[in-house]
Write a protein that holds these residues in place. Structure first.
Motif, mmCIF file in Angstrom:
data_model
loop_
_atom_site.group_PDB
_atom_site.id
_atom_site.type_symbol
_atom_site.label_atom_id
_atom_site.label_comp_id
_atom_site.label_asym_id
_atom_site.label_seq_id
_atom_site.Cartn_x
_atom_site.Cartn_y
_atom_site.Cartn_z
ATOM 1 N N UNK A 216 0.812 -1.136 -0.113
ATOM 2 C CA UNK A 216 0.164 -0.096 0.144
ATOM 3 C C UNK A 216 0.778 1.318 0.140
ATOM 4 N N UNK A 217 1.947 1.243 0.851
ATOM 5 C CA UNK A 217 2.726 2.585 1.039
ATOM 6 C C UNK A 217 3.512 2.412 -0.596
ATOM 7 N N UNK A 218 3.946 1.352 -1.029
ATOM 8 C CA UNK A 218 4.560 1.343 -2.543
ATOM 9 C C UNK A 218 3.934 2.218 -3.302
ATOM 10 N N UNK A 219 2.390 1.842 -3.527
ATOM 11 C CA UNK A 219 1.656 2.290 -4.459
ATOM 12 C C UNK A 219 1.341 3.774 -4.255
ATOM 13 N N UNK A 220 1.260 4.263 -3.042
ATOM 14 C CA UNK A 220 1.082 5.499 -2.580
ATOM 15 C C UNK A 220 2.428 6.385 -3.192
ATOM 16 N N UNK A 221 3.527 5.827 -2.908
ATOM 17 C CA UNK A 221 4.680 6.701 -3.239
ATOM 18 C C UNK A 221 4.897 6.686 -4.850
ATOM 19 N N UNK A 222 4.663 5.478 -5.455
ATOM 20 C CA UNK A 222 4.802 5.425 -6.940
ATOM 21 C C UNK A 222 3.788 6.442 -7.521
ATOM 22 N N UNK A 223 2.475 6.492 -6.778
ATOM 23 C CA UNK A 223 1.492 7.406 -7.667
ATOM 24 C C UNK A 223 2.128 9.128 -7.269
ATOM 25 N N UNK A 224 2.613 9.355 -6.423
ATOM 26 C CA UNK A 224 3.134 10.543 -6.146
ATOM 27 C C UNK A 224 4.260 10.864 -7.103
ATOM 28 N N UNK A 665 1.396 -1.319 -12.372
ATOM 29 C CA UNK A 665 0.093 -0.597 -12.780
ATOM 30 C C UNK A 665 -1.131 -1.209 -12.065
ATOM 31 N N UNK A 666 -0.809 -2.318 -12.112
ATOM 32 C CA UNK A 666 -1.987 -3.339 -11.140
ATOM 33 C C UNK A 666 -2.058 -2.865 -9.881
ATOM 34 N N UNK A 667 -0.880 -2.768 -9.094
ATOM 35 C CA UNK A 667 -0.933 -2.188 -7.882
ATOM 36 C C UNK A 667 -1.343 -1.132 -7.718
ATOM 37 N N UNK A 668 -1.285 -0.052 -8.450
ATOM 38 C CA UNK A 668 -1.703 1.206 -8.424
ATOM 39 C C UNK A 668 -3.437 0.812 -8.532
ATOM 40 N N UNK A 669 -3.785 0.385 -9.207
ATOM 41 C CA UNK A 669 -5.528 0.038 -9.240
ATOM 42 C C UNK A 669 -5.930 -0.598 -8.060
ATOM 43 N N UNK A 670 -5.018 -1.550 -7.675
ATOM 44 C CA UNK A 670 -5.462 -2.498 -6.499
ATOM 45 C C UNK A 670 -5.724 -1.517 -5.175
ATOM 46 N N UNK A 671 -4.586 -0.609 -5.125
ATOM 47 C CA UNK A 671 -4.769 0.264 -3.940
ATOM 48 C C UNK A 671 -5.407 1.433 -4.211
ATOM 49 N N UNK A 672 -6.200 1.684 -5.353
ATOM 50 C CA UNK A 672 -6.795 2.831 -5.658
ATOM 51 C C UNK A 672 -6.195 4.285 -5.665
ATOM 52 N N UNK A 673 -4.737 4.115 -6.358
ATOM 53 C CA UNK A 673 -3.951 5.184 -6.614
ATOM 54 C C UNK A 673 -3.683 5.454 -7.958
ATOM 55 N N UNK A 675 -5.272 7.346 -10.108
ATOM 56 C CA UNK A 675 -5.539 8.750 -10.623
ATOM 57 C C UNK A 675 -4.240 9.191 -11.265
ATOM 58 N N UNK A 676 -2.971 8.584 -10.852
ATOM 59 C CA UNK A 676 -1.737 8.778 -11.270
ATOM 60 C C UNK A 676 -1.806 8.231 -12.645
ATOM 61 N N UNK A 677 -2.263 6.920 -12.890
ATOM 62 C CA UNK A 677 -2.321 6.397 -14.466
ATOM 63 C C UNK A 677 -3.196 7.028 -15.254
ATOM 64 N N UNK A 678 -4.385 7.805 -14.735
ATOM 65 C CA UNK A 678 -5.310 8.541 -15.573
ATOM 66 C C UNK A 678 -4.561 9.876 -15.980
ATOM 67 N N UNK A 679 -3.694 10.492 -15.193
ATOM 68 C CA UNK A 679 -3.033 11.589 -15.378
ATOM 69 C C UNK A 679 -1.916 11.478 -16.235
ATOM 70 N N UNK A 680 -1.334 10.237 -16.229
ATOM 71 C CA UNK A 680 -0.462 10.054 -17.269
ATOM 72 C C UNK A 680 -1.112 10.096 -18.642
ATOM 73 N N UNK A 681 -1.865 9.164 -18.699
ATOM 74 C CA UNK A 681 -2.832 8.729 -19.943
ATOM 75 C C UNK A 681 -3.238 10.335 -20.761
ATOM 76 N N UNK A 682 -3.765 11.209 -19.710
ATOM 77 C CA UNK A 682 -4.344 12.505 -20.025
ATOM 78 C C UNK A 682 -3.255 13.129 -20.509
ATOM 79 N N UNK A 683 -2.202 13.214 -20.173
ATOM 80 C CA UNK A 683 -1.006 14.030 -20.210
ATOM 81 C C UNK A 683 -0.470 13.398 -21.842
#
Length: 683
Positions: A216-224, A665-673, A675-683
């Protein structure tokens, strides 16, 4: 879009067998809406049920599982009398099975006479009699053994949650590994799914719990890091001020060293093409508003517009009055926009904003709604950052053609551990000095039994020309009870002090609330009775006394914020914390610390230790980052390796595009972080 492999786990909770409308409310109270919520609702402890064939005095104090045969009922005469069922084991030894609350009908149904049942519970001795209070009863053979204990709510048992967790685990897939292999081996962590199964089977499994918390902490840090990287990759507009507006400003005092240092840091950020992302932490009264004003003036000097976003209408109007008074003499045009502004006033503001006649717009969330257009938005300042989510910040930033510079401020000091966890994408400035003339607030903790003495002291304070706040607690988690407590206190104080007593609360309409606040600020009211609506953004220097009822019901950070309503001038200020009669050790420690120190940063560190990250701000706010699996005690140890692992993934392993990145990427979705993936896609 969420990877398909996770869909079974993210199914609605009603997809689990046996989940009907009756369970909806207790599950909702626990925050369990989907299968994944149940999977991550980890047990907090366990009970070792000792399997027994015979009742033994040596087992008193232990939880046992034993076959028993009910022999007779002993029910009291009243409906509230405990229901007792006399039962025997295979050797004829007697035990009383006790049900409190007049559950005689339930006891008969559960334990029919002369029919053997398996009974589990704590064996106690009452006088010469063995007894088990509120036992669990089953018709089938129970083997005993270790049983996980889950956080529960009224209407649902730990056993029921365990059964739901078993179903949720069946939906949990095997997932590719996102942890760097050497790090995983170093800590001897199991795979993700194995860790989830192990922790539900044995809550004492430290390695399984640590692995899940790390994920969970890893997903948080990766998203940030992804959000920061995306922001840093965009080109914004450099804002180079020439100093003319700042030089024309007349300040009541010279900036402190901390303010001067922070203004210099912000000025350096604003000259870059890379948009500023800076968090400004400053204790109550440390002068954040001056720093924000200087930043907004730099934007105005550069020909750009600035926006200041406040969480409440009270705070927005206070900022407007302060800046309008300070800046109108130097030709800076300041306007305000809140949800309350309608018709021609609103239209005039929107027109002035669109054509560039407004330099600085102050307001609530209304300033980033559809239909609000800026001619040239260059800087966004967000006050009381914890009240806003990342999505709301991004909506405001989207109002500019190029990404604007962003300064977020909080008067709630944040422990260094959580600064990295919550704001890892931002540079951080701290105002750790107080402006000259500010006096520490004297804090006393007094029993509520001495309430009449406090009211007498309030009378003397008013007679001397002083003003005071009287804060009423959140009795239960509802505005209604909060309001009822405030109304009752206001009524009792009016009986003593007449129309010098005013009342504000969160359910009042904006104009009504503003009118009361204006009367208090003007000195027409001597006492302002309030709910925690005054926690943020009320500045009345003549108010030098605050009484906080049932202070033991508040968190440390919230008490500190409330106390900060006084001490706004150079005079002596007093905070009285009224405590209840029965104090827990935690409440006692909180109140002792409040009496001992005015240092918000020290209070924040202690608040984290006593309350945990989820409650850090006193109440959970919409923008507040939450960890479900990582406890506050674990964060300090897990954040550094998680941050390093996330950086390694981005810098060495190809980010989200590489093999490990796809797993991450799966971990980001699993821990509901995600938004970072969506931001990259939008960018």
């Amino acid at each position: 879009m969420r990877p398909d492999i996770l869909n079974p786990l993210f199914a609605e909770i009603t997809a689990l067998k046996g989940i009907g409308p009756a369970l909806a409310k207790p599950l909702e109270r626990l925050g369990l809406a989907r299968a994944v919520d149940v999977a991550f609702h980890l047990p907090t402890g366990f009970i070792d049920r000792l399997p027994r064939d015979e009742l033994m005095a040596a087992d008193v104090g232990q939880v046992i599982t034993i076959p028993l045969t009910p022999m007779n009922y002993r029910f009291g005469g009243s409906a509230r009398a405990p229901a007792r069922v006399q039962a025997v084991d295979a050797k004829g030894n007697y035990v009383s099975l006790v049900f409190f609350g007049g559950n005689s009908g339930w006891a008969k149904k559960l334990l029919p006479l002369n029919e053997t049942r398996w009974v589990s519970g704590r064996l106690d001795q009452y006088g010469q009699e063995l007894q088990i209070v509120h036992p669990e009863v089953s018709e089938e053979s129970e083997a005993g053994g270790r049983e996980a204990v889950y956080p529960c709510s009224e209407g649902i048992t730990s056993k029921r949650i365990a059964a739901m967790a078993a179903q949720a685990l069946e939906r949990a897939p095997e997932l590719p590994e996102w942890i760097e292999p050497s790090l995983k081996a170093q800590h001897d962590w199991p795979d993700w799914r194995e860790a989830l199964e192990r922790i539900h089977a044995d809550p004492a499994d430290a390695k399984a719990r640590e692995r899940l918390a790390y994920d969970e902490v890893f997903a948080n840090q990766l998203a940030l890091l992804l959000v920061r990287g995306e922001a840093r990759s965009k080109r914004g507009r450099p804002l180079q001020g020439d100093g003319r507006l700042r030089d024309a400003l007349t300040l009541p005092y010279a900036p402190t060293g901390a303010q001067a240092r922070t203004i210099h840091e912000i000025e350096g950020d604003l000259t870059q093409t890379q948009p500023m992302l800076r968090l400004l932490q400053g204790d109550v009264g440390s002068g954040k508003t001056l720093v924000a004003t200087m930043a907004l003036l730099i934007a105005a000097e550069a020909g750009a517009q600035g926006a200041l976003l406040a969480p409440t209408e009270i705070l927005a109007r206070q900022h407007f009055e302060t800046l309008n008074r300070l800046l109108s003499g130097i030709g800076v045009r300041v306007a305000i926009l809140t949800g309350r502004d309608k018709g021609r006033v609103r239209e005039a503001t929107l027109m002035g904003l669109a054509v560039g006649e407004i330099d600085i717009l102050i307001g609530t969330h209304a300033i980033f709604q559809e239909g609000v257009t800026y001619r040239d938005l260059g800087l966004v300042v967000v006050d009381e950052q914890h009240r806003f989510g990342v999505a709301q910040r991004m909506m405001l930033q989207a109002k500019a053609e190029r990404p604007p510079h962003l300064l977020v401020m909080t008067a709630t000091p944040i422990p260094r551990t959580l600064t990295l966890a919550q704001y890892g994408e931002m540079d951080v400035s701290r105002l750790d000095e107080m402006p000259p003339g500010r006096q520490p607030i004297e804090t006393s903790v007094i029993s509520e039994e001495r309430l009449p003495e406090i009211v007498d002291a309030l009378g003397r304070h008013l007679a001397g020309g002083g003003q005071a706040y009287w804060v009423c607690p959140l009795v239960e988690e509802s505005e209604k009870s909060d309001l009822a407590a405030a109304e009752a206190r206001a009524e009792s104080l009016r009986a003593r002090f007449g129309d010098k007593v005013g009342l504000v609360h969160g359910r009042m309409k904006g104009p009504e609330k503003d009118a009361v606040m204006a009367r208090f600020a003007a000195g027409e009211l001597g006492v302002l009775v309030a709910t925690t609506v005054i926690e943020v953004g009320v500045d009345v220097p003549n108010a030098t006394l605050i009484v906080i009822e049932h202070a033991d019901r508040f968190g440390l950070a919230q008490l500190h914020q409330l106390r900060g309503r006084v001490g706004r001038g150079s005079g002596r200020s007093v905070c009285i914390l009224l405590r209840g009669g029965q104090l827990s050790e935690t409440s006692r420690a909180r109140l002792a610390l409040m009496r001992e120190t005015n240092d918000g940063f020290r209070i924040a560190e202690e608040d984290l230790r006593l309350r945990g990250a989820g409650e850090l701000l006193g109440t959970r706010q919409s923008g507040d980052m939450q960890f479900r699996l990582a406890s506050p005690e674990m964060l300090g140890g897990l954040l550094p390796p998680a941050n390093g692992d996330a950086r390694l993934l981005i810098d060495r392993d190809g980010g989200l595009k590489g093999e490990r990145g796809q797993a991450a990427r799966i971990a980001l979705y699993l821990f509901e972080r995600d938004a970072a993936v969506g931001l990259l896609r939008a960018g």
